[in-house]
Design an enzyme around this catalytic site. Sequence first.
Site, mmCIF file in Angstrom:
data_model
loop_
_atom_site.group_PDB
_atom_site.id
_atom_site.type_symbol
_atom_site.label_atom_id
_atom_site.label_comp_id
_atom_site.label_asym_id
_atom_site.label_seq_id
_atom_site.Cartn_x
_atom_site.Cartn_y
_atom_site.Cartn_z
ATOM 1 N N HIS A 124 75.521 -4.787 -12.909
ATOM 2 C CA HIS A 124 76.341 -3.677 -12.856
ATOM 3 C C HIS A 124 76.544 -2.378 -13.105
ATOM 4 O O HIS A 124 76.498 -1.332 -12.429
ATOM 5 C CB HIS A 124 77.568 -4.214 -12.748
ATOM 6 C CG HIS A 124 78.615 -3.469 -12.664
ATOM 7 N ND1 HIS A 124 79.081 -3.752 -10.752
ATOM 8 C CD2 HIS A 124 79.640 -2.756 -13.172
ATOM 9 C CE1 HIS A 124 80.511 -3.083 -11.268
ATOM 10 N NE2 HIS A 124 80.195 -2.544 -11.623
ATOM 11 N N GLU A 125 76.153 -2.430 -14.361
ATOM 12 C CA GLU A 125 76.230 -1.040 -15.595
ATOM 13 C C GLU A 125 75.349 -0.180 -14.972
ATOM 14 O O GLU A 125 75.101 1.192 -14.627
ATOM 15 C CB GLU A 125 75.973 -1.274 -16.201
ATOM 16 C CG GLU A 125 77.598 -1.839 -17.133
ATOM 17 C CD GLU A 125 78.881 -0.897 -16.219
ATOM 18 O OE1 GLU A 125 78.557 0.270 -16.030
ATOM 19 O OE2 GLU A 125 79.981 -1.704 -16.394
ATOM 20 N N HIS A 128 75.557 1.974 -11.540
ATOM 21 C CA HIS A 128 76.088 2.621 -10.964
ATOM 22 C C HIS A 128 74.895 4.090 -11.911
ATOM 23 O O HIS A 128 75.105 5.041 -11.226
ATOM 24 C CB HIS A 128 77.222 2.960 -12.574
ATOM 25 C CG HIS A 128 78.640 2.061 -11.848
ATOM 26 N ND1 HIS A 128 78.812 2.623 -11.865
ATOM 27 C CD2 HIS A 128 79.050 1.091 -13.135
ATOM 28 C CE1 HIS A 128 80.609 1.804 -11.259
ATOM 29 N NE2 HIS A 128 80.197 0.888 -11.911
#
Length: 266
Positions: A124-125, A128
């Site tokens: 998820h990070e 980004h």
Amino acid sequence: MKYLLPLILPIFFISGCATHQSPTGRGQTLLFSANEINQMGDQSFEQIKTQEKISKDKATVAYVDCVANRITKVLPNKSIKWDVVVFESEQVNAFALPGGHIGVYTGLLKVAENADQLATVIGHEVAHVLANHSNEQVSRAQMTGMGMQLADAALGAGGVSNKDLYMAALGLGTQVGFILPYGREQESEADIMGVELMARAGFDPSQSMLLWKNMAKAGGGQGPELLSTHPSHSHRIDDLSQMQAQVMPLYMLSKGKIQNQCQNLK
């Protein structure tokens, strides 16, 4: 007319900005080049490493490295060498920065119960960064610089530099009293991209839903979604549930090619 110029000029400035599409087709305004945003990420990561305690636990570092490295190996840009650092902290958190940097706090390892759940957060990070969310945030901070200065005065942070504003826009501004968290659209986009990354890396995407359930328990009560910049836990879990049919075939394909040795390191 002279009184209208301060209001009109920003409109011309914004209309001339570089517009892009995110990986899911959402419009983005990006003011900075890849090189510029990577330099901000490099500088911010170096600053964090001077402020946080870096873990010396070899087993923990090897475990986090294993999960992070499998995620980064499936990224389209193979030229970036990702730097992974584990920080000794009770924070249930992790982050990724432009320039190839991943930070994981040991507090997260108490909530992410296995390698698949840790891969959910790291994927998820990293998503980004892939989706240029950092550039998008810093660009917004640049365009609303006057508003940021007013917010600074209201929060009593005092003496905040442009570098600190960029740190805040990257989601790392806690040392100056405020951050600019990613919005709901960006978070949902990172969820979609992140669960695909973890599946391609041979991690079970069904564990993503369990991870956010654990997060909900760890975070206690959460207000209505409209009061938050992030999707509610229930909304996030629903979205991930709908993604399973799409990503499970990717997981089954990669599972046969990649040995899951990470969990054995925990």
